[in-house]
Design a protein around this motif. Structure first.
Motif, PDB file in Angstrom:
ATOM      1  N   LEU A  52     -10.726  14.066   1.488  1.00  0.00           N
ATOM      2  CA  LEU A  52      -9.047  13.623   0.943  1.00  0.00           C
ATOM      3  C   LEU A  52      -8.312  12.975   0.357  1.00  0.00           C
ATOM      4  O   LEU A  52      -9.054  11.971   0.540  1.00  0.00           O
ATOM      5  N   ALA A  53      -7.922  14.056  -0.143  1.00  0.00           N
ATOM      6  CA  ALA A  53      -7.335  13.046  -1.266  1.00  0.00           C
ATOM      7  C   ALA A  53      -5.253  12.987  -1.724  1.00  0.00           C
ATOM      8  O   ALA A  53      -5.291  13.934  -0.660  1.00  0.00           O
ATOM      9  N   ILE A  54      -5.098  12.528  -2.242  1.00  0.00           N
ATOM     10  CA  ILE A  54      -3.327  12.192  -2.227  1.00  0.00           C
ATOM     11  C   ILE A  54      -2.875  11.991  -3.684  1.00  0.00           C
ATOM     12  O   ILE A  54      -4.019  11.368  -4.064  1.00  0.00           O
ATOM     13  N   SER A  55      -1.865  13.021  -3.723  1.00  0.00           N
ATOM     14  CA  SER A  55      -1.518  11.974  -5.567  1.00  0.00           C
ATOM     15  C   SER A  55       0.119  12.355  -4.990  1.00  0.00           C
ATOM     16  O   SER A  55       0.485  12.993  -4.579  1.00  0.00           O
ATOM     17  N   ASN A  56       0.775  11.676  -5.723  1.00  0.00           N
ATOM     18  CA  ASN A  56       2.033  11.838  -6.265  1.00  0.00           C
ATOM     19  C   ASN A  56       2.474  12.990  -7.317  1.00  0.00           C
ATOM     20  O   ASN A  56       3.996  13.273  -7.602  1.00  0.00           O
TER      21      ASN A  56
END
Length: 668
Positions: A52-56
């Protein structure tokens, strides 16, 4: 009622966008990131939490949530209404025959080292470390017209400006922001922890993502979708530059480089050996200081040259440069493009100007390849590196026909398009051609080319957006770099007389020449400063050794070991050659002692000392010696008759030359 209002303000809305749709969650500002992850996992289907990865951003700049443990939303810079993009890989199910590939930017960590974030462990250049410690603001003095306060106060008219202030750059005629000023401009105005968690920079990548992050189709060219295909490209002038100025430490460096062209008329190429320093003429600027030009093997021609890459001797030269008293590296390269005018050979043809081109399309592609191979370490990029500081310098003619330097870099868009194999040189040097898309037919490599556009102002002053296919002006890919020479030169290398490498037939580097010079300087008689009081002899030897080309040649001659070669370069680049002990580290090496042994063996034999006879004995000798023998010995004015006896073959030379007509040896 007021209390209830305060409670509502402490809750913030966080928006999530993933492959499963758009979601909204109400979170406390001090909530741990694990709480948000738990809510996201509830909306997914068989998501692997480790991937699981997040980004703007919708694409790129992803950060694994497993590396953000212990951080709250406020520390990460998430505010009310922020949109977070989520990507993940599904767990393999029982009916899945092949495990879907994780995204390239969010792959499963294989160990402790891969779990660490590369931008936190990267070692930046010294100049980057310097500017990160400084605030970089532009100071302003007190305005006599508008400032109404005392000397210890400050107002809007005299407070320091940000390093990216547009009005200041326009007034000072600065076209591009410096790298660190650009970083200050795009960095979020939050805590440093938030900036470290989400680096603001991302390198452009115009290649198809292989395999596709969704894993729903075969890789390109068999299939493609919006998740793996690159977006359309709009070419624009790059707002920043990695190097703001290039400074040549001494005019002798350029003069020695130009000697090859002056002697042969063919073009030359050289690597710029130097270092990076802060540049005070631009806010938070960086300049490249060139201390030497190293010429690799090449074949020059009247209108170009052939160069072999990769450069075989590059690792050794880089190691030597790094061992200087001030560590050096390759900061760029320089080429000549000079063509004398037919009517006046002292002037050159004015080729590169706004009406033709500044860098040809072929030179831009060449520069992009080299810049891609030498990225700059950066803590502001998810990959740990960003762009390149490699400068392209061109020695070309001015409008008056004189020789001047022009310096450039190519933009990150140019590097990305070259890496994606999207562009190629055209017949017109001022035009870049966009390649056609290919799916691998006829043995050609598969190539996906997205839509490419560029903007320009038409004859009516209206900004128009036009397709860059099939070709577009090469100026959209250039970044200007200023150049100059210091007012008070203080180069690291003081000598430039030794022959330059890889100039066969023009300047040959020979060990015999080195030994001859050492004997003239009486180098075998130079000892440790504690036992040698001849400071003048030591200084002359130190100045002769302070030559980059000499140090590089001795390192490759086989007489110096790798460690002793580094000592030689360190001594040759010493900041103060007047120091009596500057030669001591070199004199103590085994390689120097070996070189001195060769110098003693090659020294010419000493001539016997002859004492001049007094007048009386000379008169008696003149009477005893026959006249013809006395004239042959040069004691009776035999040269007055125009005949000179060769001391080697005894031939009588009647000409006025300095060499014998028969054996060719000197008559003196």
């Amino acid at each position: 009622m007021l209390l209830g209002h305060d409670i509502e303000c402490t809750v913030q809305l966080v928006r999530i966008r993933s492959r499963d749709g758009n979601f909204r969650f109400e979170m406390q500002p001090n909530a741990d990131i694990s709480e948000l992850v738990a809510k996201v996992l509830e909306t997914t289907v068989d998501a692997d939490p480790e991937t699981l990865a997040i980004s703007n951003q919708p694409r790129g700049n992803e950060t694994l949530v497993s590396t953000l443990k212990g951080r709250d939303l406020q520390t990460l810079g998430l505010r009310h209404g922020d949109l977070v993009f989520v990507s993940y890989t599904q767990r393999p199910g029982p009916s899945t025959s092949q495990e879907p590939a994780p995204p390239a930017s969010a792959s499963r960590p294989s160990g402790p080292s891969s779990a660490s974030r590369p931008w936190e462990t990267v070692q930046e250049d010294l100049v980057d470390q310097y500017w990160r410690k400084m605030d970089g603001k532009i100071p302003r003095g007190r305005d006599s017209r508008f400032c109404k306060h005392g000397p210890n106060a400050m107002c809007d008219y005299c407070m320091p400006l940000e390093p990216y202030d547009a009005n200041y750059h326009k007034e000072q005629n600065i076209k591009h922001l410096s790298y660190h000023a650009y970083l200050r401009k795009i960095s979020p105005k939050t805590s440093s922890a938030a900036a470290a968690a989400l680096p603001p920079l991302s390198e452009p990548d115009y290649r198809v993502k292989m395999p596709c992050p969704t894993g729903g189709h075969p890789p390109w060219p068999a299939g493609i979708c919006t998740a793996c295909q690159p977006s359309a490209i709009t070419l624009q002038s790059q707002p920043f530059r990695m190097v703001d100025h290039i400074e040549i430490a001494s005019m002798d460096i350029v003069d020695r480089f130009l000697q090859a062209w002056r002697s042969t008329g063919v073009q030359r190429f050289g690597w710029l050996i130097g270092r990076y320093e802060p540049y005070d003429k631009v806010p938070m600027g960086v300049k490249a200081v060139v201390e030497a030009i190293h010429e690799p093997p090449q074949e020059g021609e009247l209108d170009g040259l052939s160069l072999g890459l990769p450069w075989e001797d590059e690792p050794r030269v880089r190691a030597l440069a790094q061992s200087a008293s001030t560590p050096l590296t390759i900061v760029g390269y320089i080429i000549t493009d000079l063509d004398p005018t037919p009517e006046d050979r002292s002037k050159n043809v004015y080729k590169r100007h706004p009406g033709s081109f500044f860098l040809s399309s072929l030179e831009v592609i060449f520069a992009a390849h080299l810049q891609a191979q030498q990225p700059t370490p950066s803590r502001s990029s998810p990959s740990g590196h960003f762009a390149s500081r490699l400068v392209t310098a061109v020695l070309t003619a001015t409008e008056e026909g004189q020789i001047d330097i022009s310096a450039y870099q190519v933009s990150e868009q140019a590097v990305g398009m070259v890496q994606a194999d999207m562009i190629e040189a055209s017949v017109d040097p001022g035009v870049m051609r966009v390649k056609a898309e290919s799916r691998g037919e006829d043995g050609e490599a598969a190539r996906y080319v997205p839509d490419v556009f560029f903007r320009y102002r038409n004859e009516y002053g209206i900004e128009v957006k036009k397709s860059a296919k099939p070709a577009f002006p090469v100026e959209y890919l250039l970044v200007n770099v200023t150049h100059g020479f210091p007012q008070n030169p203080s180069p690291l290398f003081h000598a430039h007389a030794f022959a330059i490498e890889n100039r066969p037939g023009l300047e040959d580097q020979k060990i015999e020449r080195v030994l001859e010079s050492l004997n003239k300087l009486h180098a075998p008689d130079v000892h440790d400063s504690r036992h040698d009081t001849d400071s003048h002899r030591r200084l002359e030897l130190a100045k002769w050794l302070s030559d980059w080309h000499l140090a590089a040649f001795l390192g490759a001659s086989g007489l110096f070991s790798e460690a002793d070669s580094k000592v030689l370069v360190h001594v040759a680049s010493a900041p103060s050659l007047d120091d009596p002990s500057v030669l001591d580290p070199l004199l103590a090496t085994d390689s120097w002692q070996t070189l001195m042994t060769f110098a003693r063996e090659s020294a010419p034999p000493a001539r016997p000392v002859q004492f001049a006879p007094d007048a009386a004995s000379s008169h008696l000798m003149d009477e005893d010696i026959p006249p013809e023998l006395f004239e042959q010995a040069g004691g009776g004015g035999g040269t007055s008759a125009g005949i000179r006896i060769c001391p080697h073959c005894t031939f009588e030379n009647s000409h006025g030359g300095s060499d014998c007509e028969v054996c060719g040896l000197p008559l003196a």
